[in-house]
Structures are given as C-alpha cells and as structure tokens.
Design a protein around this motif. Structure first.
Motif, PDB file in Angstrom:
ATOM      1  N   TRP A 150       0.809  -1.228   0.000  1.00 40.65           N
ATOM      2  CA  TRP A 150       0.000   0.000   0.000  1.00 40.65           C
ATOM      3  C   TRP A 150       0.839   1.275   0.000  1.00 40.65           C
ATOM      4  O   TRP A 150       0.472   2.265  -0.623  1.00 40.65           O
ATOM      5  N   GLU A 154       0.641   3.979  -3.141  1.00 43.18           N
ATOM      6  CA  GLU A 154       0.300   5.385  -2.931  1.00 43.18           C
ATOM      7  C   GLU A 154       1.420   6.316  -3.384  1.00 43.18           C
ATOM      8  O   GLU A 154       1.176   7.316  -4.067  1.00 43.18           O
ATOM      9  N   GLU A 189      -3.053  -7.121  -5.019  1.00 41.88           N
ATOM     10  CA  GLU A 189      -3.900  -6.249  -4.190  1.00 41.88           C
ATOM     11  C   GLU A 189      -5.370  -6.408  -4.619  1.00 41.88           C
ATOM     12  O   GLU A 189      -6.259  -6.542  -3.783  1.00 41.88           O
ATOM     13  N   TYR A 206      -9.502   0.740  -6.171  1.00 40.64           N
ATOM     14  CA  TYR A 206      -9.332   1.752  -5.147  1.00 40.64           C
ATOM     15  C   TYR A 206      -8.044   2.577  -5.307  1.00 40.64           C
ATOM     16  O   TYR A 206      -8.059   3.787  -5.270  1.00 40.64           O
ATOM     17  N   PHE A 207      -6.887   1.919  -5.518  1.00 42.32           N
ATOM     18  CA  PHE A 207      -5.614   2.652  -5.506  1.00 42.32           C
ATOM     19  C   PHE A 207      -5.385   3.446  -6.791  1.00 42.32           C
ATOM     20  O   PHE A 207      -4.566   4.358  -6.826  1.00 42.32           O
ATOM     21  N   LEU A 344      -1.953  -5.216   3.928  1.00 39.38           N
ATOM     22  CA  LEU A 344      -1.226  -4.086   3.361  1.00 39.38           C
ATOM     23  C   LEU A 344      -0.079  -4.455   2.415  1.00 39.38           C
ATOM     24  O   LEU A 344       0.571  -3.575   1.862  1.00 39.38           O
ATOM     25  N   TYR A 541      -3.835   0.397  10.629  1.00 41.20           N
ATOM     26  CA  TYR A 541      -4.200  -0.727   9.759  1.00 41.20           C
ATOM     27  C   TYR A 541      -3.460  -2.035  10.009  1.00 41.20           C
ATOM     28  O   TYR A 541      -3.959  -3.098   9.692  1.00 41.20           O
TER      29      TYR A 541
ATOM     30  N   GLU B 142      -6.166  -8.407   7.347  1.00 45.28           N
ATOM     31  CA  GLU B 142      -7.074  -8.414   6.199  1.00 45.28           C
ATOM     32  C   GLU B 142      -8.510  -8.376   6.689  1.00 45.28           C
ATOM     33  O   GLU B 142      -9.365  -7.712   6.100  1.00 45.28           O
ATOM     34  N   ARG B 144      -9.499  -7.158   9.590  1.00 46.29           N
ATOM     35  CA  ARG B 144      -9.698  -5.830  10.153  1.00 46.29           C
ATOM     36  C   ARG B 144      -9.977  -4.784   9.057  1.00 46.29           C
ATOM     37  O   ARG B 144     -10.856  -3.936   9.195  1.00 46.29           O
ATOM     38  N   ASN B 145      -9.214  -4.861   7.961  1.00 45.72           N
ATOM     39  CA  ASN B 145      -9.301  -3.816   6.949  1.00 45.72           C
ATOM     40  C   ASN B 145     -10.372  -4.046   5.890  1.00 45.72           C
ATOM     41  O   ASN B 145     -10.776  -3.109   5.215  1.00 45.72           O
ATOM     42  N   ARG B 146     -10.779  -5.324   5.698  1.00 46.73           N
ATOM     43  CA  ARG B 146     -11.690  -5.581   4.576  1.00 46.73           C
ATOM     44  C   ARG B 146     -13.003  -6.268   4.940  1.00 46.73           C
ATOM     45  O   ARG B 146     -13.987  -6.117   4.220  1.00 46.73           O
ATOM     46  N   PHE B 175      -9.113   0.009   6.999  1.00 46.92           N
ATOM     47  CA  PHE B 175      -8.973   0.855   5.818  1.00 46.92           C
ATOM     48  C   PHE B 175     -10.264   0.907   4.999  1.00 46.92           C
ATOM     49  O   PHE B 175     -10.707   1.972   4.595  1.00 46.92           O
ATOM     50  N   PHE B 176     -10.857  -0.258   4.745  1.00 40.04           N
ATOM     51  CA  PHE B 176     -12.093  -0.292   3.956  1.00 40.04           C
ATOM     52  C   PHE B 176     -13.311  -0.522   4.851  1.00 40.04           C
ATOM     53  O   PHE B 176     -14.397  -0.808   4.362  1.00 40.04           O
TER      54      PHE B 176
END
Ligand code: ZN
Lengths: 569, 438
Positions: A150, A154, A189, A206-207, A344, A541, B142, B144-146, B175-176
């Motif tokens: 990630w 970015e 990803e 998304y990215f 990530l 995250y 993963e 947690r974020n998705r 994140f998402f």
C-alpha cells in the motif's frame, strides 16, 4: 584455515574467460588466491574433472510461509524420499518442497553455494529468516515483495520517487531483505477483493494506479537507491494462453533506462520464470510457444535479464505471491488450494500440480523453457531456474543440463510425449539443434546471476579475491557422454568448497559450513513524511505494532552479511 | 520512578496481542501493572510474580515427596532418560519459543523419539482437513481492513480469545471498514447462547454434534438447491438467508474452534467448512481461520513443518520423520504403551489428557518442564522449573494466522532459574556426549 589447491581440472569461468583450459585453483583464508599464494595446501586432484565456481540460485522458493504451507499441507510429498539422520547430517524429507536441511544439502550436492529466496512477505520476514537459519551451507538472501504494498501503490500514484525509495530502504532494513521483488503488480492487491489485474494498464481497484506505473516506479526507485540487484519482477497474466503480449508490455517498462550502482550490475529489470510468460494462443486448445518473441526482445535489450523456469515434467507444488493465479489454477486442476492474503502487503497461494508428459500443454511448456535458453544470445543475461518448485524442483537441474547440452536427449523426450506431434507443431523445439557447452552453463548458473545480483565481487567466478566457493564435478568435457551420463555427473559434485571450507568430500557432506544471510543496508536522507506515514499505517491498519515489526537478533540471523549502499544526497 | 515496557506480547492465546504495556517497579524487578491485556493475559503476567514459585528442580522420592535437586542433576537425569529410552515421547512445546522447539526437535531426532504438540488434542483435525482440501486464509489485518462478514463457528472468543473481536474482527475500524461494527454482519454458530452469540446478527443454534450437516446445508443453499425443512435443528429459510448473507458480502471470514474440531465428525467438519469457503470464492472473497489456543502451538507446527514436513505427531524413531495421527499421536502412543519415557514442556497434559493416558505418564520415567507446579509436574518423576517465556525471556512465536512475532523479555527470571532454551541446550549437549556424537 586450511589452504587448498585444486589441481589440473578443466576450468570453466566466463569472468576469467576460461573455456575448459586446464588450470589450478587455490584457496586461502576463505578466498580464491593466486596459486603462488598458497604455501602448504592440501591438494585436490581434479584431473579429468570439471571445475567451476559455486552455483548461484537467483530465484527459488525455499524458505518462508508459503513454502512451509506447501510442506505442511502435502504430507504425500514425503513419500518414499525420507533420509534418516546420518553422520554430519540431519534427517531429510520431501521431493518438491524439501525440508530446510534437505534443501541445503541438495543444493550443495548440485554444486550450488548461494541461493536467493524469491518472495518474502514482509510481515512474515521472521519466518523466512528462521528457515534460512536452518538451511545449512548456503549463503542466502530473500527478496521482500513490493508490487502490491500500500505504501508503494500510494507513493507511485503520487509520483513520489524519493518517498518510494525511502520506504524501500526502510523495509529492506526492517525485514533484512536483499532486493525489490514485484509479483503480479497490482493484481495481488486486487485479489484482496477476489479480482485481478491481467494487463499492464488495468487499474488497481481503489488505488487507481496501473501495473505499468508500479513497474516503472519501482525501477526508478531501485536505481535512485543504486541497489545491488535490479527490480525482480514476476509480471501480470502469468500462466495464461496469449500472455506473451503482456510480458512484452511489462518488459517495455525498462526501455531507455540505465543501471546506476556501484556493484557492477549493468541491467535494470530481471523478469523471472519467463517460460510461464511466453504463451501464445487464446485458449488451451490452441496453446503455443511464443518463446522466440520473448527471447528476441530480451536478446535485443541489454538492460534486461531473465531466468527461465524450466518445466521438469514432475509432480510438484506451485506457490506464488500471485494469489489470483493460484486460485485460477485450483479451479483448473481441482486440487487442494492454500491462500494467504497478507495485510497491506501481498498474498500467496499454493496448489499441487502434475506436469504430465501425457498432456499436450505440459509438453509445450517444457519446450518453451528450453527454447528460451537455446535461443538466448547472451548467457550472462539468461539464467537457469525452475522457479523451484513451481515448474519443478531444483533437484532436476542436472536433467535440465542434459536437455540443454544434448539434442539427442531432447529428441528422446519429444518422442516420449503422448501427443508428440501436437507438441512439435505448437513449438519450435524440434528444429533447434544447438547444444550448450559448459562455458555457457557456467554463465547461466554462476557468473550471470552473480553479476545481476550485484554479487560478482563475492561469487560466480574463480578470480582471485572472490569467495572460495568451488565445485568439482566428475565430468571430463573432452570425452563423449550419453545424455544420462551428463545428468548423473551433475547430480552429485565430487568436491565442494564454501568460503574455503570443504563441504563435500568425495560426494559426502562433511560440514554444515558457516552460512551467511545477505541483506542490503541502505542509507537515505531522513524522510519525515515516510516515517509519519509508517507510523500512521501501523497505528491504524496493521495488526502488529511498529515496535514489533523489525527482524533483529541472532535467533533469526546468526551470521548476517550486509551490503552497504549510501543513497544519501 | 516506575518504568513502562511497551509493545509487549501476551503469552496466553493464539491472538498473540502485541500491544501490552507493563509497568515495572523502579528497580525493574516487579510487575506492578499490566495495561491493554485481557483479564487472563494480565493474570499471566502477575502470576510470574508468585512468591511460592519453585526455583529449583524437584525430584520425586520413593515416598511420593519431592526433593530439590540442582539443575546439573536435572540435566543428567533428563539426558540419561532420553538417551537410554528406546522410544521417548517429547510432548507440549506450545507455550514456549520456536528456538526452544527447535532444540527439542534435535533432541528427539538424536534419541529416536516422537515429538508432538497440543494440536494433537485441539486443531490436529484442522491440519488433517487442510491436508485433504487446502485452506484459503489471510492475516488478521485483512479481516480488520476488509471483512464485512464475520462468522464464529464452534468457538466463544468472548471467553477464550477475549480481545479477538475488538482487535481483529467485529469492532475495529480498518482501511475499507471505516464504520467498524456497523459495516459488518456477524454470524455465530453454537449450540449454546454464549456471550459471543449475544453479539451476533444471526445466531444459529445448531444441534449438538450436527455441525457437519449444517455446513453441508449451507453449501447446498449457496447453489440454491433443495433442503429439507430443518437441518441440524435450523429451519431451511434461515439457512438460505445465511447463505445469502455470506454471498452478499465483499470479504468474509469463518473463524472456528474446538466446538467443530473436536465434536462428532472432527476433521470432516473442517473439510466441509473449508469447501464452503472455497465455494464462496466463486461469488465473493472468503477466508477461514482456526482459533488456535496456546499462543505458540502454531509456531511448533511451523518448526516441525520446515524441519520434517509435518505439523504435529511426528515419529522420528527410525531416524527419519513419519506422520500418521491416530498412530503417531501422543495419546495413542501412551495408551498403547509404546513409549518408554515421557518428557513434557510448556503445556499441561496432566490436566487435559484422558485419565488412562495420565496414568501411563505416571508409570514412566518422566520429566515435566514448567515454570509452575501443575497436574503434569505432580505425576512426573522430575519437575524442572524454568523462566516464563514471553515475560522473563523472549523468543519467536506464531499467531493463529501464522504471523511470527518476537516475544519480549520484561523482567528477569528468579535468580538461578534457567530458560527452556538453556535447559534444553544443556540436555542436548549431554545427550551428544552420551551418544558419542559431536
Ligand atoms: Zn517464483
């Protein structure tokens, strides 16, 4: 330390331009020295034998989480191949995914003394290092994966080269990694959502950055830092009919760029296992070789290197950070499937696979690998690999040498294919009569990979000053050999030295050596933005704290060897 | 002035929380406070402070009492016992570091023994299932974020893995998943109305032991095919609805525990759960993960994996590794009377094994390595107290999602007390001498 003088062998060394001339090789204090510099050496009589530097593996999956998932979920891989504890040796087992001890011994027996683990998920770096610690003899390094990270997505989207570079420097240190690896850039990803990026211009969900931009951004950052190795890429669309155009698109990212580093590396992009990326046709039924298209491009572009990924026609275990590919494969062959997405950073998949000589596609894949190597113009830029264990286990290297060195051996194999005619019609292997010589083999397995890795000051030749890594094969190049004699001779070195220590004596392992872990320690200017970004992402995250991310300590890396790079400006 | 150690790893469960803060007395010798840990985790740290902790090895006497002995004597007894045994069994390894595990494996190899971890009595069935059908999984980040679909099946994290839901699954904002629990649907499958079930959007109160049927019914419902009116006590409408909830998410995960691994059907339950997960991937993204218990049971499986190729119940009595759970697994070896020495470390079989197996241990030459007095130490001939891994000595451990985290040392062990690694190193050295290998 004992001095050695390896006398009277036929020496093959592309760096010294020795093409089998009889010469003596002297070792003192762990290094190759002039023969006049040894006083009372132990003499190894190598007359009638082949002498080369220790082999350098540029791309294999031999340590870490996906390799171990393969071992754990395939107990059947240990059937009929376990070896009990012996003097100087631990217990061994496994065919396509050997235990760590077997991995070390088996490479040594083939004459290899250095190996690179091809894909290290950064969050699992400790695991990779623990396995390397338990892999005897070999000097090893590991490539952390960056192509779906990630931070990288970015920074590259925002065209922030300095930040990409600073983050790479930070992550190489945190993971004790060796090089910048990118696997299916963007596609892995996308796999977080069950999607993929098959073409270099497919935007990452998304990215909003493309695989092509990721590849160009990573090359730029790699050269900004001046790392020993170039960007090491596994491009998009692996394994699919018609993917050779995607591969050409991937390779184009290197056009016009030049290497900048102090390690003697002249190339800026290494494309791995190109065999898997040289496919024509648009479905399995009209699958065909596009090896020539790919190798022609590589031949013409001197800033690119590649390793082949030869198909060995075995039952094996595929494993890659290309998560969507492994899912796709399991849907094709309906065998068991491991998937492991990593927060990530990346993902991984593992699926068993049988490359059957009875299946047309497998035969063509076999042909493509050999065509690439046989049509290569510069053996210093095209290297031998099986993408172990993806296209087959590395323990088949002697069989690959047989196929490369003997047109007759290839002919026999073509005849043995169940769909021989179809294989011949869909490839050009039957029309190639080139046979590689040992000088070319030494380039493809030693001098070439060492140079591409920025390690020619340590490995890949027998020039005074480099490490005392020497392999002696019971093979007289002046005699005629049957194909099977070639395979046999390269299956078990008579003698092997690693950093001046005798590891194999008369085909027997006598020492575990003193293996080192290679990593790259880059100094960059202080970069507050990147440090803030790192803190923020860990806070929000990641599920481990920043304080628990970095690998350090002798329990992971008992014998580190850092290549230092100063990229401050 | 007190001193705070941050980023401490909790050596309790497979959740392996690594954000614990431990407040120490100004001399750095006493743990005063433990911040961020769950109640059980905090208790572990405080327990290390217990005054009555044994600080010397204790040898059982003919009259059943214990006599303190030196570590030298303990090393000698252990080395002699293992070196002289025909087929010693070395069990446990789930609450110690991978470095200690690794030395233990080398000892086993040298002595021609069997080595096993607590998977033999909890998630061994999971490992068998993934050897059958694989396992699509991910790291907890993963989730947690998705993840917007969370399923807990046959487990009760509210009690067994107390911070699991807040750190990784139901509650965190990733994140998402910026809306935290509002962005997620939670399904719990459990015959009991547990505290976890109370948090669920959908609680499937499956009939005891009927998980297999319900899992297969979900697979059927995914395809929209016929179901009987009820399966495993659940009306078919609820099953179709549940399948729709799973399919309609963007990223889902099934966490499962001992309620499915050790109930009727065992590994077949997990086979079905994994196949359900695989099939969900044809509609959306789905993953599955075992809720591993001991904080480093996963790690011992990994070390065995790279050294021998098998994750538990490994028999090295022939000098190479064999694996055949049911045959080479600890309880079976004990009940069949196949081993002639028992070494346990970093777990408590005395408290968890069937009584017949525990009786066998008490009849054998036996050594128990544990910081504290446990039911196991009380049936063993020798108890070797050691430092508390994760509190008094560091070392690598693997979280339930296989992420390796290096545990931290917070305080010194009691004076003179060895660590697992130190004790095992000495035993290994002595065994090498006894066997005449270098
Ligand atoms: Zn690879």
């Amino acid at each position: 330390m004992t001095e050695y003088l390896i006398k009277n062998g036929f020496v093959f060394d592309p760096v010294l331009k020795l093409k089998g001339e009889k010469a003596d090789v002297a070792i003192r204090d762990g290094k190759i020295v002039e023969t006049t510099e040894v006083k009372k050496p132990k003499v190894i009589d190598a007359s009638g034998m082949t002498v080369m530097a220790g082999g350098v593996e540029i791309h294999a999956h031999i340590a870490g989480p996906k390799v171990n998932s393969g071992r754990i979920f395939r107990p059947e891989d240990k059937l009929f191949n376990t070896v009990p504890v012996k003097k100087n040796m631990r217990a061994q087992g496994g065919f396509s995914i050997p235990t760590t001890y077997k991995t070390g011994y088996a490479y040594a027996q083939l004459g290899y003394t250095t190996a690179m683990e091809a894909a290290m998920p950064p969050l699992f770096a400790r695991h990779v290092h623990e396995e390397m610690r338990d892999t005897p003899i070999l000097d090893e390094g590991a490539y952390p994966v960056f192509g779906n990270n990630w931070f990288v997505l970015e920074y590259i989207k925002n065209r922030e080269v300095e930040n990409t570079a600073a983050y790479i420097a930070w992550l190489l240190r945190a993971t004790k990694g060796y090089a910048v690896k990118s696997v299916n850039p963007g596609g892995t990803e996308a796999w977080g959502w069950g999607l993929n990026c098959l073409q270099v211009n497919d935007p990452v969900p998304y990215f909003d950055v493309t695989p092509d931009e990721i590849t160009r951004g990573l090359i730029e950052a790699n050269e900004y830092l001046g790392l020993p190795h170039s960007l090491h890429i596994h491009g998009n669309n692996l394994g699919n009919p018609g993917n050779y155009t995607t591969t050409l698109d991937t390779l184009k990212a290197a056009s016009g760029q030049k290497a900048k580093n102090k390690f003697g590396r002249e190339t800026i992009l290494h494309h791995t296992h190109v065999q898997f990326h040289s496919y024509g046709g648009d479905k399995w039924a009209n699958f065909e070789s596009k090896a020539r298209e790919i190798i022609d491009y590589i031949n013409k572009h001197k800033n690119i290197t590649a390793d082949v990924g030869f198909v060995t026609l075995d039952e094996t275990t595929t494993m890659t950070a290309d998560g969507p590919f492994e899912y796709h494969l399991s849907q094709l062959n309906h065998l068991k499937w491991v998937n492991a997405d990593v927060e990530l950073e990346t993902a991984a998949g593992v699926v068993p696979y049988v490359y059957s000589p009875d299946i047309f596609v497998c035969g063509v894949q076999w042909a493509i690998g050999l065509e690439i190597a046989l049509l290569a113009k510069d053996p210093m830029r095209v290297f031998i690999s099986t993408d172990h264990p993806n296209a087959g286990p590395f323990t088949r290297y002697p069989r690959i040498l047989k196929w490369l060195m003997s047109a007759k051996a290839r002919e026999e194999q073509i005849k043995a294919f169940k769909q021989s005619d179809k294989v011949v019609n869909s490839s050009e292997i039957a029309g190639i009569d080139r046979e590689l010589d040992l000088y070319e083999v030494a380039a493809m397995t030693r001098a070439g990979p060492a140079k591409c890795l920025g390690l020619s000051h340590l490995y890949g030749s027998l020039k005074p000053g480099v490490d005392g890594d020497v392999a002696v094969y019971d093979f007289n190049p002046e005699k005629e050999h049957t194909p099977d004699q070639i395979e046999k001779a390269f299956s078990s070195v008579k003698y092997l030295f690693k950093r001046g220590e005798k590891i194999i004596d008369n085909h027997e392992i006598v020492s575990h050596g003193n293996k080192r872990t290679l990593w790259v320690d880059v100094k960059v200017n202080e970069n507050l933005q990147v440090m803030r970004d790192i803190q923020e992402k860990f806070m929000k995250y990641y599920t481990v704290t920043l304080g628990n991310y970095e690998v350090h300590g002798r329990h992971f890396i008992p014998n580190p060897f850092a290549l230092e790079v100063d990229a401050t400006r | 002035m007190t001193k705070t150690v941050t980023d401490v790893i909790c050596p309790f469960c497979g959740t392996l929380c690594d954000d614990i803060e431990v407040v120490l007395s100004d001399d750095g010798k006493k743990i005063l406070e433990v911040v961020n840990a769950c109640a059980i985790g905090a208790q572990k740290f405080h327990h290390a402070m217990a005054e009555d902790r044994p600080k010397k090895p204790r040898m059982k006497q003919p009259d059943g009492t214990y006599k303190e002995v030196s570590y030298d004597e303990a090393v000698e007894y252990t080395a002699q016992m293992l070196a002289n045994a025909k087929k010693p069994l070395l069990y446990g390894w789930s609450s110690t570091s991978c470095e200690a595990d690794s030395i233990g494996n080398e000892i086993t190899e040298l002595c021609g023994g069997c080595v096993d971890n607590t998977a033999a009595v909890c998630h061994g069935t999971t490992l068998i299932a993934l050897q059958d059908v694989g396992v699509p999984s991910c790291t907890l980040g993963e989730v947690r974020n998705r993840a917007d679909r969370i399923i807990y099946w046959g487990c009760n994290p509210a009690h067994a893995h107390p911070r699991h839901m807040s750190r990784y699954s139901i509650f965190p904002r990733g994140f998402f998943t910026g809306k935290g629990s509002q962005s997620r649907k939670v399904i719990v499958v459990d015959p009991r109305v547990t505290d976890t079930a109370k948090l669920a959007d959908y609680h499937y109160q499956v009939e005891q032991g009927r998980d297999y049927e319900l899992l297969q019914a979900f697979r059927t419902a995914l395809k929209g095919e016929w179901l009987p009116d009820t399966v495993a006590g659940i009306p078919k409408e609820k099953i179709y609805e549940g399948a729709e909830v799973m399919k309609s998410g963007r990223f889902g995960i099934i966490f499962f525990g001992m309620g499915v691994t050790q109930s009727l059907s065992k590994n077949h339950n997990i086979d079905a759960a994994i196949c359900l997960t695989k099939e969900l991937n044809t509609y959306t993204k789905f993953t599955i993960m075992p809720m591993r218990g001991h904080y480093n049971v996963t790690g011992h499986g990994e070390v065995l994996g790279w050294q021998y190729g098998f994750p538990y119940s490994v028999d090295i009595s022939r000098g190479y590794a064999r694996y055949n759970p049911g045959d080479t697994s600890t309880i079976d070896l004990l009940l069949r009377g196949e081993v002639d020495a028992f070494f346990s470390i970093a777990t408590d079989p005395g408290a968890h094994f069937p009584i017949d197996a525990v009786r066998r241990i008490s009849e054998l030459p036996s050594v128990a390595v544990d910081p504290f007095i446990t039911p196991t130490t009380e049936v063993s001939k020798l108890h070797v107290p050691v430092a508390f891994v994760g509190i008094e000595v560091g070392g690598n451990a693997y979280r339930m999602d296989n992420v390796p985290i290096d545990c931290r040392k917070v305080i010194d062990p009691p004076e003179g007390v060895l660590t697992d690694e130190q004790f095992l190193e000495r035993v290994l050295k002595r065994i090498r001498e006894l066997k005449g290998v270098k």
